[in-house]
Design an enzyme around this catalytic site. Structure first.
Site, PDB file in Angstrom:
ATOM      1  N   THR A 109       0.828  -1.204   0.000  1.00 31.68           N
ATOM      2  CA  THR A 109       0.000   0.000   0.000  1.00 31.68           C
ATOM      3  C   THR A 109       0.866   1.258   0.000  1.00 31.68           C
ATOM      4  OG1 THR A 109      -1.832  -1.106   1.121  1.00 31.68           O
ATOM      5  CG2 THR A 109      -1.741   1.287   1.291  1.00 31.68           C
ATOM      6  N   SER A 165      -6.964  -0.843  -6.672  1.00 31.14           N
ATOM      7  CA  SER A 165      -6.605  -1.146  -5.289  1.00 31.14           C
ATOM      8  C   SER A 165      -5.132  -1.500  -5.283  1.00 31.14           C
ATOM      9  CB  SER A 165      -7.435  -2.320  -4.764  1.00 31.14           C
ATOM     10  OG  SER A 165      -6.857  -2.877  -3.592  1.00 31.14           O
ATOM     11  N   SER A 193      46.301 -11.987  -3.944  1.00 32.09           N
ATOM     12  CA  SER A 193      46.699 -12.058  -2.546  1.00 32.09           C
ATOM     13  C   SER A 193      47.396 -10.788  -2.118  1.00 32.09           C
ATOM     14  CB  SER A 193      47.629 -13.254  -2.320  1.00 32.09           C
ATOM     15  OG  SER A 193      48.128 -13.273  -0.995  1.00 32.09           O
ATOM     16  N   LYS A 241      50.168 -14.417  -7.100  1.00 33.77           N
ATOM     17  CA  LYS A 241      48.993 -15.286  -7.009  1.00 33.77           C
ATOM     18  C   LYS A 241      47.819 -14.637  -7.743  1.00 33.77           C
ATOM     19  CE  LYS A 241      46.647 -18.205  -3.593  1.00 33.77           C
ATOM     20  NZ  LYS A 241      45.260 -18.091  -4.040  1.00 33.77           N
TER      21      LYS A 241
END
Length: 467
Positions: A105, A144, A322, A328
Site C-alpha cells: 500500500t 486497489s 593475494s 597469485k
C-alpha cells in the site's frame, strides 16, 4: 486528505493526524509515514517497478477517461506525469523502503501522490492542492493496491527476465565458440572427482551451453505466467468500485502501453490471493543459478594450479589474488558467480515461504517477494555479463597438460573391457596404479592384446565418440 501550505512546508492531514511535509517534494503524507515506519534495507525502490506503476496508472487514467469517470483535463495531466516517470524522471520521489508492511500500500500511495502532485503542477496548481488531482480519487480510480502491486511486479519481472535471457544467450554463444575451438583437445573425464574416461574439452563446453539453453527455455515458460495480471479485480477480485467498462478495457490499454502481451486473469480472486506464479519464476532463476554455479565450479577446478593443480585450462588474469603471496591470481569471476548463485538460492527460499504465508483473499508479503525476485534476476544478469566478458571469452586450453593427465590416467582401461573382460582390465588398472606406470605399457606386457589391438583400443579419439 486536507492540505494547508506554509512558506517552507505544507501540512497534510489523514485519518491518523497531520504532518508537515517539505513544500517542494512530490510525495505526500502516506509516503512520509511509510518512510518513517519502514527503515529496513536503506535501499531505493527498484526503478523497474516505479516505471511499471507509472504504466499502470497511465492505463487506468486513459481507461477512466474513456468511460467518462475522469475528465480529459485531469486525465491528460496524470498521463503526462506518468510519461515523465516512465522516462526516468521523479524517481527520487519514491522514498519508501522495498520491504514494507501493508502488502505494498505504501508503494502504491507513493506512486499515487507523486503522480497527483506532478499532475497538479502541470495544471498550474500548487503541490498538495488535491482539489485539482487527488491521489486516491483520481490517480487510484478503479484500482486497489491489491491489483496494482501484483501487476506491477509482473511487468517488472517480465522485463528483467528479458534482460537476463539476452545475457544468457550471449553466454551460450560464447561457450559454443569455445566448444568448437577446443574440439580437438582430448582430456581425461572425471566422475565424482575421480578419473573416468576420455572426453573432448570441447564436449564439456558444449554441454554447458546445452544446459543453459534449457534454463533459458524454462524462463520463457515461466514468463507466460507473468503475462496474466489481476488488474481490474481491485481489493479481492470482486472489482468493487471499478466501472465494469473499465474492468473490461484496462488490461487491453496496459498491454498497448507496455507491448508485453498481457491478458487479464480468468479468475481474479485466484490471481489476487496467490503468488505461486512468482514462485515458478523464482524457481526458473534458481535452476539457472545452479547451472551457472556448477559451470563455475568446473572452471575453477580445471584451472587450478597453475603448477600444483589440474591446470587443463587457463582463465584470464583479472586482478592480484593475494595481499601477501606475490604473483597469485585467483579465479575471481567464477567465485563471484558462485556467490550470486548462493544468494539466489536463498532468495528463492524466502520467496517460497512468503508465497506460502498468504491468508484468505490476499498475500501481504508481496514486497519481500519482489525485493528478492528482482535482486535475483538482476544479479543473475550482472553475473552472466562479467562471466562472459571477464572469464569465458578469454579462456585458453593447455593441450600438453591435458595429454599428460590423460596418459597418466587408468580410466582408459574401460575401453579394454569388451576385449579382455572387466576383471582382467581391472587387474591391469590396479597394477598400473601400484607400479606408477602407464596403463598402455602394463597392458602390452600382459600379452592379453596384440600391439595393434591395444593401439586401437586405447586410441582417445575412438573413445570420445563421433565428431
Amino acid at each position: 486528505m486536507e492540505t494547508v501550505a506554509s512558506s517552507a512546508c505544507r501540512k497534510e492531514t489523514d485519518s491518523i493526524g497531520s504532518k508537515n511535509i517539505p513544500f517542494d517534494v512530490y510525495y505526500g503524507l502516506q509516503t512520509l509515514r511509510a518512510s518513517e515506519n519502514f527503515r529496513i534495507t536503506g535501499l531505493n525502490i527498484h526503478d523497474g517497478i516505479i516505471n511499471s506503476l507509472a504504466e499502470i496508472k497511465k492505463a487506468a487514467a486513459l481507461t477512466n477517461c474513456e468511460v467518462g469517470l475522469l475528465d480529459k483535463k485531469a486525465a491528460s495531466a496524470i498521463i503526462s506525469a506518468c510519461d515523465e516517470i516512465i522516462a526516468g524522471q521523479l524517481h527520487d520521489a519514491f522514498i519508501v523502503d522495498p520491504i514494507q508492511g501493508g502488502a505494498g500500500t505504501s508503494l502504491n500511495m507513493n506512486a499515487n501522490e507523486v503522480i497527483a502532485n506532478r499532475a497538479i503542477e502541470l495544471l498550474g496548481g500548487v503541490k498538495g492542492d488535491y482539489t485539482l488531482v487527488h491521489p486516491n480519487d483520481h490517480v487510484n480510480c478503479g484500482q486497489s493496491t491489491n491489483d496494482v502491486i501484483p501487476t506491477a511486479g509482473k511487468l517488472t519481472a517480465l522485463r528483467l527476465l528479458n534482460n537476463a535471457q539476452k545475457e544468457l544467450e550471449r553466454l551460450v554463444c560464447a561457450l559454443r565458440e569455445k566448444g568448437e575451438a577446443f574440439h580437438d583437445i582430448i582430456k581425461i573425464g572425471r566422475t565424482q572427482l575421480q578419473d573416468a574416461v576420455p572426453v573432448r574439452l570441447g564436449q564439456e563446453f558444449c554441454a554447458y551451453a546445452s544446459a543453459l539453453q534449457r534454463d533459458i527455455h524454462r524462463m520463457e515458460k515461466a514468463k507466460d505466467e507473468m503475462r496474466c495480471v489481476n488488474l481490474g479485480g481491485t481489493a479481492v477480485g470482486t472489482s468493487l468500485n471499478a466501472d465494469p467498462r473499465y474492468v473490461q478495457r484496462v488490461v487491453l490499454n496496459l498491454d498497448k502501453i507496455t507491448g508485453l502481451g498481457l491478458t487479464q486473469a480468468y479468475n481474479l480472486f485466484d490471481s489476487t490471493q496467490n503468488l505461486d506464479e512468482f514462485v515458478a519464476v523464482s524457481g526458473s532463476v534458481k535452476a539457472c543459478a545452479v547451472t551457472l554455479s556448477k559451470i563455475a565450479n568446473d572452471l575453477r577446478l580445471m584451472s587450478s594450479g597453475p603448477r600444483a593443480g589440474l591446470g587443463e585450462i587457463t582463465l584470464p588474469p583479472r586482478q592480484n589474488g593475494s595481499s601477501i603471496m606475490p604473483g597469485k591470481v585467483n579465479p575471481v569471476i567464477p567465485e563471484v558467480v558462485n556467490q550470486v548463485a548462493f544468494n539466489i538460492i536463498g532468495n528463492d527460499v524466502t520467496i517460497t515461504l512468503a508465497a506460502e504465508a498468504g491468508q484468505f483473499e490476499l498475500n501481504a508479503f508481496e514486497p519481500i517477494v519482489f525485493y528478492c525476485l528482482f535482486q535475483s534476476i538482476d544479479t543473475l544478469a550482472y553475473a552472466v555479463n562479467t562471466f562472459i566478458d571477464n572469464c569465458v571469452a578469454g579462456i585458453t586450453p593447455n593441450p600438453k597438460r591435458c595429454r599428460e593427465l590423460l596418459e597418466a590416467s587408468v580410466g582408459c582401461a574401460t575401453a579394454l573391457c569388451p576385449i579382455i573382460g572387466y576383471q582382467a582390465a581391472t587387474e591391469l588398472a590396479k597394477r598400473a596404479l601400484s607400479e606408477n606406470r602407464p596403463l598402455r605399457e602394463i597392458a602390452l606386457e600382459s600379452g592379453l592384446l596384440s600391439p595393434e589391438t591395444l593401439e586401437q583400443a586405447l586410441d582417445p579419439v575412438r573413445m570420445v565418440g563421433p565428431d
